[in-house]
Scaffold this motif. Structure first.
Motif, PDB file in Angstrom:
ATOM      1  N   ARG A   1      44.305  35.208  41.300  1.00 40.60           N
ATOM      2  CA  ARG A   1      43.666  36.502  41.033  1.00 40.60           C
ATOM      3  C   ARG A   1      42.676  36.391  39.886  1.00 40.60           C
ATOM      4  O   ARG A   1      41.568  36.962  39.950  1.00 40.60           O
ATOM      5  CB  ARG A   1      44.734  37.547  40.720  1.00 40.60           C
ATOM      6  CG  ARG A   1      44.170  38.952  40.567  1.00 40.60           C
ATOM      7  CD  ARG A   1      45.275  39.975  40.434  1.00 40.60           C
ATOM      8  NE  ARG A   1      46.013  39.832  39.191  1.00 40.60           N
ATOM      9  CZ  ARG A   1      47.050  40.601  38.874  1.00 40.60           C
ATOM     10  NH1 ARG A   1      47.472  41.519  39.716  1.00 40.60           N
ATOM     11  NH2 ARG A   1      47.669  40.429  37.720  1.00 40.60           N
TER      12      ARG A   1
ATOM     13  N   GLN B   1      38.491  37.079  40.108  1.00 40.13           N
ATOM     14  CA  GLN B   1      37.798  38.018  39.237  1.00 40.13           C
ATOM     15  C   GLN B   1      36.701  37.326  38.442  1.00 40.13           C
ATOM     16  O   GLN B   1      35.594  37.865  38.295  1.00 40.13           O
ATOM     17  CB  GLN B   1      38.800  38.683  38.296  1.00 40.13           C
ATOM     18  CG  GLN B   1      38.178  39.720  37.358  1.00 40.13           C
ATOM     19  CD  GLN B   1      37.584  40.891  38.111  1.00 40.13           C
ATOM     20  OE1 GLN B   1      38.173  41.354  39.076  1.00 40.13           O
ATOM     21  NE2 GLN B   1      36.423  41.353  37.669  1.00 40.13           N
TER      22      GLN B   1
ATOM     23  N   LYS C   1      33.773  36.309  40.665  1.00 40.35           N
ATOM     24  CA  LYS C   1      33.087  37.503  41.154  1.00 40.35           C
ATOM     25  C   LYS C   1      32.091  37.998  40.112  1.00 40.35           C
ATOM     26  O   LYS C   1      30.982  38.454  40.463  1.00 40.35           O
ATOM     27  CB  LYS C   1      34.113  38.592  41.473  1.00 40.35           C
ATOM     28  CG  LYS C   1      33.491  39.881  41.972  1.00 40.35           C
ATOM     29  CD  LYS C   1      34.561  40.936  42.240  1.00 40.35           C
ATOM     30  CE  LYS C   1      33.939  42.255  42.703  1.00 40.35           C
ATOM     31  NZ  LYS C   1      34.993  43.295  42.924  1.00 40.35           N
TER      32      LYS C   1
END
Length: 227
Positions: free
Chosen positions: A102, A106, A109
């Protein structure tokens, strides 16, 4: 015919053989079989209490959120599947979820251009890969050695070892990363300017110009273009 213990009693059978000194040394698989005993069926039942990934409590809490979200999606899909086909779905292995997944999604991104940076896969001179992420950059490291993966591992260290919230750890890790990137870009600009000045000085040298002229004339004479 030799006695064959059933799979469920294999660990106990080997322990009895060791107590009777029939086996001098315990097999390497005995601790694993004792902690995760085999079942009567070839389809292994899931044991949620077994920590297969050796995660810390903070990492397990992060992974539990992602697993809960995926289980809710799979439950809705399985309900629709049963209503449509009315048959038992085949057993599937549990998804192994790590908190870095995760954090990695992030980070890349928000920083997609970090994926285009070349990655050096060769080990250092000592043959030891980096395992200490208590700091974003360790003493003796070059600025170019700090990449996106180092930021992710540093953020995870702040969350698990310093009990820092995810957003605060992300802000701290990325702010330090921006400072290092600015220093690296400044060093690269200084190196390019230094090289440009050096080449300019070489081109302005009259002896260099004279040598280049004679070299060009010799090449033209060799090609028969001038006498």
């Amino acid at each position: 015919m030799a006695f064959r213990a059933p799979p469920t009693g294999l660990a106990k059978h080997v322990s009895n053989l060791m107590k009777g000194n029939l086996i001098k040394k315990a097999p390497v698989w005995l601790p694993v079989v004792q902690s995760i005993p085999p079942g009567p069926s070839i389809i292994r039942s899931q044991q949620p209490h077994v920590n297969l990934t050796a995660q810390t409590p903070a990492e397990k809490a992060m992974a539990a959120d992602a697993t809960a979200n995926s289980s809710r999606r799979s439950t809705s899909l399985s309900i629709r599947h049963k209503q449509k086909h009315l048959r038992t779905p085949p057993p599937r292995p549990r998804a192994i979820v790590y908190p870095e997944d995760r954090l990695r999604r992030q980070f890349y991104k928000d920083h997609p251009f970090e994926l285009s940076r070349p990655k050096v896969l060769v080990e250092n001179d000592d043959g030891v890969n980096r395992t200490d992420f208590s700091q974003l950059i360790l003493p003796g490291m070059h600025l170019a050695q700090v990449d996106g993966e180092a930021v992710i591992k540093y953020q995870l260290h702040l969350m698990t070892n310093e009990n820092m919230p995810e957003r605060k750890a992300y802000a701290k890790a990325t702010s330090e990363f921006y400072v290092l990137r600015a220093q690296q870009e400044q060093e690269e600009r200084d190196a390019r300017q230094k090289m440009a000045d050096l080449l300019q000085n070489i081109n302005n040298n009259k002896y260099t110009k004279k040598a280049l002229y004679h070299e060009e004339q010799a090449l033209l004479q060799g090609q028969g273009l001038i006498n």
